[in-house]
Write a protein that holds these residues in place. Sequence first.
Motif, short mmCIF file in Angstrom:
data_model
loop_
_atom_site.label_atom_id
_atom_site.label_comp_id
_atom_site.label_asym_id
_atom_site.label_seq_id
_atom_site.Cartn_x
_atom_site.Cartn_y
_atom_site.Cartn_z
N LEU A 179 0.89 -1.24 -0.01
CA LEU A 179 0.04 0.14 0.00
C LEU A 179 0.97 1.30 0.00
O LEU A 179 1.64 1.43 0.93
N PHE A 180 0.63 2.19 -1.17
CA PHE A 180 1.20 3.34 -1.14
C PHE A 180 0.62 4.58 -0.92
O PHE A 180 -0.19 4.91 -1.68
N VAL A 181 0.70 5.37 0.40
CA VAL A 181 -0.31 6.34 0.76
C VAL A 181 0.23 7.84 0.41
O VAL A 181 1.41 7.90 1.12
N GLU A 182 -0.17 8.23 -0.45
CA GLU A 182 0.32 9.53 -0.76
C GLU A 182 -0.46 10.51 0.26
O GLU A 182 -1.89 10.85 -0.16
N VAL A 183 0.13 11.48 0.95
CA VAL A 183 -0.32 12.53 1.85
C VAL A 183 -0.59 13.65 1.11
O VAL A 183 0.53 14.49 0.96
N LYS A 184 -1.96 14.21 1.09
CA LYS A 184 -2.06 15.15 0.34
C LYS A 184 -2.42 16.52 1.35
O LYS A 184 -2.14 17.65 1.11
N GLY A 185 -3.44 16.05 2.11
CA GLY A 185 -3.80 16.88 3.33
C GLY A 185 -2.77 17.63 4.05
O GLY A 185 -1.63 16.91 4.36
N ALA A 186 -2.55 18.92 4.19
CA ALA A 186 -1.61 19.28 4.94
C ALA A 186 -1.52 19.22 6.40
O ALA A 186 -2.75 19.12 6.94
N GLY A 187 -0.48 18.59 7.01
CA GLY A 187 -0.16 18.38 8.62
C GLY A 187 -1.23 17.48 8.92
O GLY A 187 -1.36 17.19 9.99
N ILE A 188 -1.51 16.41 8.15
CA ILE A 188 -2.23 15.25 8.53
C ILE A 188 -1.24 13.89 8.82
O ILE A 188 -1.91 12.83 9.00
N GLU A 189 -0.07 14.17 8.75
CA GLU A 189 0.85 12.84 8.45
C GLU A 189 0.66 12.05 9.86
O GLU A 189 0.84 10.63 9.83
N ASP A 190 0.55 12.67 10.96
CA ASP A 190 0.40 11.87 12.15
C ASP A 190 -0.85 10.95 12.37
O ASP A 190 -0.89 9.75 12.89
N ARG A 191 -1.93 11.67 11.72
CA ARG A 191 -3.21 10.80 11.75
C ARG A 191 -2.94 9.95 10.60
O ARG A 191 -3.58 8.61 10.92
#
Length: 208
Positions: A84-96
């Motif tokens: 699974l490759f998850v691209e984080v697009k939302g700002a500042g949501i990496e911890d969630r």
Amino acid sequence: MPRRLHENTLISFAAALAAGADGIELDVHATADDVVVVHHDPTLRGLDIRRTAWAVVRVTEVAPGVQAPTLNEVLDLVGGAAELFVEVKGAGIEDRVAEVLRGYGGAAAIHSFDHALIGRLARRGVPYRLGLLFDDDAVRVDDALAEHGALDAWPHHSLVTARLVDDVHAAGGRILPWTVNDVAVARRLASWGVDGLCTDDVTLLDEL
């Protein structure tokens, strides 16, 4: 399988798995109440996802009869059958995002165009491979990986050269070009030893 079914949906991911995909790439944002949602754009049918509650996003159709899934729903669907490759697009949501992935039994990696975000995850020591997306050939890819603690390079396919593949491998990383929708391009990249091909239609690669 965005060429056949709407991208970032459970039916599209299921079709990719059925076609033999080794990996599933997706994009995530988070709602106003911190639910991680799988969707490409920051808006959904005019709704700003980060300012909208999940209860509203849940009933908003991406396409007729199709809703945007949560990351948890995708984890349940994939169940370790593919990386699974998850691209984080939302700002500042990496911890969630990292929190949602915690406890998932399958292989998972996180990548983003926001290189500083990936650097923050690296400093926190998250137990996932981290990657950087590139769409500009002005950046020295291997140096950027080292600077931000990442191992996966995600360049647009037009930026990939045999030298770049060698440089990333020499740095201990993987190179995963996007979006490869042409068989001739796929063959050339494969001949250079890339580690994966991100495509909108897995069946296009059956000819390799």
